[in-house]
Design an enzyme around this catalytic site. Structure first.
Site, PDB file in Angstrom:
ATOM      1  N   HIS A 130       0.820  -1.214   0.000  1.00  0.00           N
ATOM      2  CA  HIS A 130       0.000   0.000   0.000  1.00  0.00           C
ATOM      3  C   HIS A 130       0.850   1.259   0.000  1.00  0.00           C
ATOM      4  O   HIS A 130       0.532   2.245   0.671  1.00  0.00           O
ATOM      5  CB  HIS A 130      -0.998  -0.003   1.186  1.00  0.00           C
ATOM      6  CG  HIS A 130      -2.186  -0.882   0.923  1.00  0.00           C
ATOM      7  ND1 HIS A 130      -3.220  -0.489   0.109  1.00  0.00           N
ATOM      8  CD2 HIS A 130      -2.474  -2.140   1.329  1.00  0.00           C
ATOM      9  CE1 HIS A 130      -4.111  -1.465   0.048  1.00  0.00           C
ATOM     10  NE2 HIS A 130      -3.672  -2.489   0.768  1.00  0.00           N
ATOM     11  N   ASP A 154       2.635   1.850  -3.256  1.00  0.00           N
ATOM     12  CA  ASP A 154       2.941   2.151  -4.678  1.00  0.00           C
ATOM     13  C   ASP A 154       2.205   3.403  -5.146  1.00  0.00           C
ATOM     14  O   ASP A 154       2.766   4.229  -5.866  1.00  0.00           O
ATOM     15  CB  ASP A 154       2.677   0.947  -5.606  1.00  0.00           C
ATOM     16  CG  ASP A 154       1.240   0.467  -5.680  1.00  0.00           C
ATOM     17  OD1 ASP A 154       0.430   0.808  -4.783  1.00  0.00           O
ATOM     18  OD2 ASP A 154       0.918  -0.266  -6.640  1.00  0.00           O
ATOM     19  N   SER A 163      -4.336 -12.034 -10.508  1.00  0.00           N
ATOM     20  CA  SER A 163      -4.845 -12.667 -11.726  1.00  0.00           C
ATOM     21  C   SER A 163      -5.294 -11.582 -12.700  1.00  0.00           C
ATOM     22  O   SER A 163      -5.088 -11.704 -13.908  1.00  0.00           O
ATOM     23  CB  SER A 163      -5.992 -13.616 -11.407  1.00  0.00           C
ATOM     24  OG  SER A 163      -7.003 -12.951 -10.682  1.00  0.00           O
ATOM     25  N   SER A 164      -5.871 -10.489 -12.179  1.00  0.00           N
ATOM     26  CA  SER A 164      -6.373  -9.463 -13.107  1.00  0.00           C
ATOM     27  C   SER A 164      -5.223  -8.817 -13.873  1.00  0.00           C
ATOM     28  O   SER A 164      -5.312  -8.637 -15.086  1.00  0.00           O
ATOM     29  CB  SER A 164      -7.218  -8.419 -12.386  1.00  0.00           C
ATOM     30  OG  SER A 164      -6.465  -7.736 -11.418  1.00  0.00           O
ATOM     31  N   GLU A 210      -7.472  -1.354 -15.618  1.00  0.00           N
ATOM     32  CA  GLU A 210      -7.953  -1.700 -14.266  1.00  0.00           C
ATOM     33  C   GLU A 210      -8.645  -0.491 -13.631  1.00  0.00           C
ATOM     34  O   GLU A 210      -9.708  -0.602 -13.036  1.00  0.00           O
ATOM     35  CB  GLU A 210      -6.760  -2.143 -13.423  1.00  0.00           C
ATOM     36  CG  GLU A 210      -7.108  -2.533 -12.009  1.00  0.00           C
ATOM     37  CD  GLU A 210      -7.304  -4.025 -11.812  1.00  0.00           C
ATOM     38  OE1 GLU A 210      -6.785  -4.810 -12.625  1.00  0.00           O
ATOM     39  OE2 GLU A 210      -7.976  -4.391 -10.845  1.00  0.00           O
ATOM     40  N   ASP A 219       1.330  -4.132  -9.626  1.00  0.00           N
ATOM     41  CA  ASP A 219       0.929  -5.456 -10.120  1.00  0.00           C
ATOM     42  C   ASP A 219       1.193  -5.609 -11.610  1.00  0.00           C
ATOM     43  O   ASP A 219       1.746  -6.610 -12.069  1.00  0.00           O
ATOM     44  CB  ASP A 219      -0.569  -5.695  -9.871  1.00  0.00           C
ATOM     45  CG  ASP A 219      -0.939  -5.573  -8.413  1.00  0.00           C
ATOM     46  OD1 ASP A 219      -0.017  -5.498  -7.569  1.00  0.00           O
ATOM     47  OD2 ASP A 219      -2.147  -5.526  -8.122  1.00  0.00           O
TER      48      ASP A 219
HETATM   49  C1  GLA Z   1      -3.250  -4.006  -5.109  1.00  0.00           C
HETATM   50  C2  GLA Z   1      -2.989  -2.894  -6.138  1.00  0.00           C
HETATM   51  C3  GLA Z   1      -1.529  -2.460  -6.123  1.00  0.00           C
HETATM   52  C4  GLA Z   1      -1.044  -2.150  -4.707  1.00  0.00           C
HETATM   53  C5  GLA Z   1      -1.418  -3.278  -3.750  1.00  0.00           C
HETATM   54  C6  GLA Z   1      -1.096  -2.939  -2.320  1.00  0.00           C
HETATM   55  O1  GLA Z   1      -2.595  -5.180  -5.469  1.00  0.00           O
HETATM   56  O2  GLA Z   1      -3.346  -3.313  -7.430  1.00  0.00           O
HETATM   57  O3  GLA Z   1      -1.352  -1.348  -6.977  1.00  0.00           O
HETATM   58  O4  GLA Z   1      -1.544  -0.929  -4.270  1.00  0.00           O
HETATM   59  O5  GLA Z   1      -2.791  -3.594  -3.829  1.00  0.00           O
HETATM   60  O6  GLA Z   1       0.273  -2.798  -2.136  1.00  0.00           O
END
Ligand code: GLA
Length: 371
Positions: free
Chosen positions: A20, A22, A112-113, A145, A157
């Site tokens: 949490h 990024d 997965s997304s 997304e 991600d």
């Molecule tokens: C999800 C979001 C990421 C990141 C994480 C938490 O996976 O897609 O961008 O914020 O939560 O670190």
């Protein structure tokens, strides 16, 4: 599969540490997994993208001229959003048939997304004869997304899914998108992934709420400190000025500032092979995500606590967005079987249904093969 012209894959991911942060401009430390989404694709000479799945029944046909109208689909919405972003960016979009094969468990917090979005865009690039630019693909996938499915996510991600490398951790600076690769070397330890199997609900709205709370905290601090993101606030500055932030945003910002510092420490620990120190940082990260960020919940807490209590485990924490999904644990290699048994039993007893365990294999992000 001979009739398809390309086989294109993109990876699921775990984040070792840096949760949490990024979307606050922080540095994160993910790895791409061998669990992935693979797209077999061939041009079809039509104005449609036809999608089938190896693991689901039925077929979806997307009209290339109406891609914005599919966001209510149960399956196929990620692909439609990805194709739309590819098209909007001015790329050549050709009609094609796709067979999608996903080995990342859906809703597990292993992205997965992202794997679906990234592999779909890379497949569209391959079938159109366009160059594969992994960073651009990651950014378009993130946009899909955000705009198509309404999760205001960061870049971690999709970047990991796209640009991951076999046996490498990625130290990704989410402010500049510069990425350095650090060997994934755990010596006598193994990284074990455990899925809470908690049914997914309301993750999106609570995720977006955390982001908004961070924005509020930033507003207060940027007036005082002139910073443009929370990750730029040092622990000393936070100590001095943090009290200006009121309510929940204070706790959220405290997590962000401290988690950023833990990432630096974790990279040092990984580089020097100090896995015990790395484990301590994982535990501290989980505690912070539980107490300050409030994104764990009883299932993740039960799984992490059971892992942390096992004598062969030096650290365990939730990975990804939280509210369910997976934990990762550092476990002495020769005790992994016992760990899985003991932690699995404790979790089942406490929560009432079983967790699933996977070994972590670190693999490449996008791969493209001509068939
Ligand atoms: C999800 C979001 C990421 C990141 C994480 C938490 O996976 O897609 O961008 O914020 O939560 O670190």
């Amino acid at each position: 599969m001979a009739e398809y012209t390309h086989k294109v894959s993109a990876a699921g991911r775990i984040n070792i540490i840096g949760e949490h942060i990024d979307y606050c401009g922080g540095k994160v430390f993910p790895v791409a997994l061998s669990l992935k989404n693979t797209v077999y694709v061939r041009p079809n000479g039509k104005n449609t993208i036809n999608i089938r799945w190896t693991t689901l029944d039925g077929e979806v046909s997307l009209d290339i001229d109406r891609l914005e109208s599919y966001n209510n689909l149960k399956y196929g919405n990620y692909q439609a959003g990805s194709a739309l972003m590819w098209q909007r960016a001015g790329h050549r979009l050709v009609g094609c048939d796709m067979l999608q094969d996903c080995t990342v468990p859906f809703g597990s917090g292993l992205s997965s997304s992202a794997a679906i979005e990234v592999s779909t865009i890379a497949a569209l690039a391959a079938v159109a004869g366009e160059r594969i630019d992994p960073v651009e693909i990651a950014l378009l996938a993130q946009q899909a997304e955000r705009e198509y499915t309404g999760v205001n996510c960061g870049i971690m991600d999709q970047y990991a899914s796209s640009c991951g490398r076999k046996d490498m951790c990625m130290l990704l600076d989410c402010k500049t998108l510069s990425c350095t690769y650090v060997p994934f070397a755990l010596g006598d330890y193994a990284l074990v992934i455990a899925n809470t199997n908690k049914p997914h609900n309301l993750v999106e709205s609570r995720y977006n709420e955390r982001r908004a709370e961070c924005e509020t905290a930033l507003k207060t601090l940027s007036e005082k400190l002139g910073v443009s993101c929370l990750a730029d606030v040092t622990p000393a500055q936070f100590e001095k000025w943090g009290h200006l932030i009121e309510g929940k945003p204070y706790a959220r910002a405290k997590h962000v500032v401290e988690e950023c510092a833990r990432v630096e420490e974790a990279v040092k620990a990984m580089k020097s092979g100090d896995i015990v120190a790395l484990g301590r940082l994982l535990n501290a990260s989980h505690a912070s995500l539980k107490e300050l960020y409030e994104v764990t919940g009883k299932e993740l807490d039960a799984l992490a606590a059971a892992a942390q209590a096992h004598p062969a485990c030096v650290g365990s924490r939730m990975t990804g967005a939280g509210f369910g999904g997976c934990t990762i644990s550092l476990v002495k290699r020769d005790a992994v079987d016992d760990f899985v048994k003991v932690v699995g039993e404790k979790y089942l007893k406490k929560i009432g249904y079983a967790a699933t365990f996977y070994p972590a294999e670190i693999a490449d992000g996008i791969t493209v093969k001509e068939l």
